[in-house]
Design a protein around this motif. Structure first.
Motif, short mmCIF file in Angstrom:
data_model
loop_
_atom_site.label_atom_id
_atom_site.label_comp_id
_atom_site.label_asym_id
_atom_site.label_seq_id
_atom_site.Cartn_x
_atom_site.Cartn_y
_atom_site.Cartn_z
N SER B 269 0.83 -1.21 0.00
CA SER B 269 0.00 0.00 0.00
C SER B 269 0.86 1.26 0.00
O SER B 269 0.42 2.31 -0.46
N LEU B 270 2.11 1.15 0.47
CA LEU B 270 3.03 2.30 0.36
C LEU B 270 3.26 2.63 -1.11
O LEU B 270 3.25 3.79 -1.52
N GLY B 272 1.24 1.79 -3.46
CA GLY B 272 -0.06 2.25 -3.94
C GLY B 272 -0.26 3.72 -3.67
O GLY B 272 -0.74 4.47 -4.53
N ILE B 273 0.14 4.15 -2.46
CA ILE B 273 0.01 5.57 -2.11
C ILE B 273 0.89 6.42 -3.03
O ILE B 273 0.46 7.45 -3.55
N TYR B 275 1.76 5.71 -6.03
CA TYR B 275 1.12 5.70 -7.35
C TYR B 275 -0.03 6.72 -7.40
O TYR B 275 -0.12 7.53 -8.31
N VAL B 276 -0.89 6.66 -6.35
CA VAL B 276 -2.04 7.57 -6.33
C VAL B 276 -1.57 9.03 -6.25
O VAL B 276 -2.10 9.90 -6.95
N ARG B 277 -0.55 9.28 -5.43
CA ARG B 277 -0.02 10.66 -5.33
C ARG B 277 0.55 11.11 -6.67
O ARG B 277 0.36 12.26 -7.08
#
Lengths: 347, 288
Positions: B269-270, B272-273, B275-277
């Motif tokens: 999820s790090l 993932g974060i 990527y989203v940022r």
């Protein structure tokens, strides 16, 4: 300050000839416009001068040194691109100072030169911004500053204002002209806009199909075109095919002197060189359309033989749609075999 | 109908449109995942009822075998990521700045793995690079007899994952590079930049966004991989994917398998974060 000479420069793309062998000399401090329609070879020629294309043959001499095979990064030229080509991840200062950094200048030296260049283009307070935070005109000023800061011998401009609106284009064109005169930098400016070329250039090089059609001052190009292409491409022109008999041509009810051998010819007359004189009883040419451009009127008048005269007059001249007028011509050019064979200028 | 009513109606239509996929995600993904995560933290007591416990996590982080497996997973992920970018960036640069038939052939070859199922890739690589495989036979033919097969070594999954990850990486890098105009490269050359300087100062910063996306997506894909490490990698230490699988099905310890999955999820999820940022920080046109 420097001179630029092109000797027999040509360019082939496979079987296609983009540039026929051509020669051109641009004097120190001169601003020369390469003018022509799309595909005329003007941008190819500019890219050859800048080093982005290698010529198939010929020499590119800057101050006498042949740079035809020298890559762009080693040429004393700088190019302003049509699309600005700024680097979005750098600030305005970063964009302008990048070339200086590559030349190994120290930070204080870079800062001073960048400030001076930004001041020259009127962007003193914009150094910390990124290109995305600037308007189209401001971006193009940054692109110009990025070139000027390197103090190139030759400044190349590839349709730099094509993406801007008319008002901004006029303003920037004037500013560029002032800066160019102030610095005295030899400049080659590519445009397909005849107004732009006529208003900014010391000399214009009109190009077509990879060839130079004519080189001259804006006044020479406008009033004394040497080929039918130049006559038709620059400004409005009545281009009429005619037959010359006994030293004269009859076109649209007007007799024009043409003391050359009898036969087919092409006659060119500027709309502003035609005057309409009112006639009674339906004689002469009938005005079928008047378009008001503010300062001038553009008129179409159809003669009895079907020839249509395009006429330009000042807005105060009284002309009525549907009325008849006799056209008189003060200046005309006669072309045969793509060359001028006779020219009449006003006394 | 008033504008406000129309806007409200369109809003409901929009919600109805996404209702089915969102519900499916909630029921089949979030709910079991939440159950699993909660199950690692809330444990039944001996005398009945439930109690909050971090015991399974304490076990994981004090068990040297679990930690070695986590370390091997991180090592494989980072090494594969670095090699993926190192291999694909030159190909993407070549394809961006070269036109012609050779570039098309290279593009086809590079994108080919996208159409090959992972299990086929695994068996093909075993046949090719495994002991007594084609590569060893070819090397023997030319007189090289010291070939050490990477199959069942830590490099086995790395090679398989590079093969598997190439198409996605290449497509994203090419997409990023296509946003760099020829004029901006020419402008850099014009002010005196050579090829290396253009790569470092112009191209790389301009594709940072793409590099972030490539890194985040590949991190997610590699870290949780089970097939490649299972087929091509060693069994001790092993990557988290096969480790979870074995803990669940062979050791029959669903609590510890869920704990391993939760830790894997938190680490992923790090990425993932990031990527989203990266997606949400696209450059904005703030013209003044």
């Amino acid at each position: 300050m420097s001179t630029l000479e092109l000797e027999n420069v040509s360019k082939q793309f496979g079987a296609v000839s983009a540039l026929e062998p051509l020669a051109l000399r641009i004097a120190d401090g001169e601003l020369v416009c390469l003018l022509g329609p799309s595909g005329s070879g003007k941008s190819t020629l500019l890219r050859i001068i800048g080093g982005f294309e290698m010529p198939t043959g010929g020499k590119v001499l800057i101050d006498g040194a042949d740079v035809a095979r020298t890559p762009p990064e080693k040429r004393p030229t700088a190019m302003v691109f049509q699309s600005h080509a700024l680097w979005g991840h750098m600030t305005v200062e970063g964009n302008v100072g990048f070339g200086l950094k590559l030349r190994g200048l120290k930070k204080p030296g870079i800062a001073a030169k960048v400030d001076a260049a930004l001041s020259l283009v009127g962007l003193t307070d914009y150094g910390k911004r990124h290109p995305a935070q600037l308007s189209g005109g401001q971006r193009q000023r940054v692109a110009i500053a990025r070139c000027l800061v390197l103090e190139p011998k030759i400044l190349l401009m590839d349709e730099p204002f094509a993406s801007l609106d008319q008002h901004l284009r006029d303003r920037l064109r004037e500013e560029v002209r002032q800066i160019q005169k102030k610095l005295g930098i030899t400049t080659v400016f590519v445009t397909h806009g005849q107004d732009e070329a006529l208003s900014i250039a010391d000399r214009i090089v009109v190009m077509s199909m990879g060839r130079i059609e004519q080189v001259g001052t804006p006044a020479e190009i406008y009033t004394h075109p040497e080929t039918p292409f130049v006559a038709g491409f620059i400004g409005d022109m009545n281009m009429m095919k005619t037959t010359i008999e006994s030293g004269a041509a009859m076109i649209g009810g007007v007799r024009l002197d043409a003391p050359v051998a009898d036969g087919e010819a092409l006659v060119a007359v500027r709309p502003e060189d035609v005057t309409l004189i009112p006639t009674p009883n339906g004689e002469g040419a009938r005005v079928r359309r008047i378009v008001n451009y503010g300062a001038v009127l553009k008129i179409e008048a159809e003669a009895a033989d079907g020839a249509v005269w395009r006429v330009q007059t000042l807005k105060d001249v009284p002309v009525t749609e549907g009325a008849f007028y006799r056209p008189t011509v003060s200046r005309h050019i006669v072309f045969r075999d793509d060359r001028v064979v006779h020219r009449v200028d006003p006394v | 109908m008033s504008a406000a009513a129309m806007s409200l109606r369109n809003g409901w239509r929009g919600l109805a449109f996404i209702a089915i996929p969102v519900t499916a995600i909630a029921i089949f993904l979030f709910y079991p995942a939440a159950l699993s995560i909660i199950g690692t933290l809330v444990r039944p007591k001996d005398g009945g009822g439930y109690t909050f416990s971090l015991q399974s996590y304490v076990f994981f982080f004090t068990d040297s075998y679990s930690l070695t497996n986590l370390g091997r997973t991180l090592w494989t992920t980072v090494v594969t990521l670095i090699l993926l970018i190192a291999v694909n960036l030159p190909i993407a640069l070549y394809m961006r700045f070269t036109k012609g038939p050779l570039a098309s052939v290279i593009q086809a070859l590079a994108l080919f793995p996208m159409f090959v199922p992972g299990i086929i890739i695994c068996y093909a690589l075993i046949r090719y690079m495994g002991p007594n495989g084609w590569l060893q036979s070819l090397l023997n033919l030319v007189g090289f007899h010291h070939y050490a097969s990477p199959h069942l070594t830590p490099w086995g999954p790395v090679i398989g994952l590079i093969w598997d990850g190439m198409p996605l990486t290449l497509l994203i890098l090419i997409s990023g590079l296509s946003n760099i105009s020829d004029a901006s490269i020419e402008a850099a050359r014009d002010v005196g930049a050579g090829r290396l300087r253009i790569l470092v100062s112009i191209i790389t910063p301009e594709i940072t966004h793409s590099l972030l996306i490539v890194s985040a997506l590949n991190f997610l894909g590699i870290f949780g991989q089970a097939l490649m490490p299972f087929m091509l990698g060693p069994t001790n230490p092993e990557m988290m994917g096969p480790f979870m699988l074995r803990t669940f099905s062979s050791v029959r310890d669903p609590l510890q398998a869920s704990t391993q999955a939760t830790i894997t999820f938190l680490i992923c999820s790090l990425a993932g974060i990031a990527y989203v940022r990266s997606i949400s920080r696209r450059p904005k046109e703030d013209r003044t």
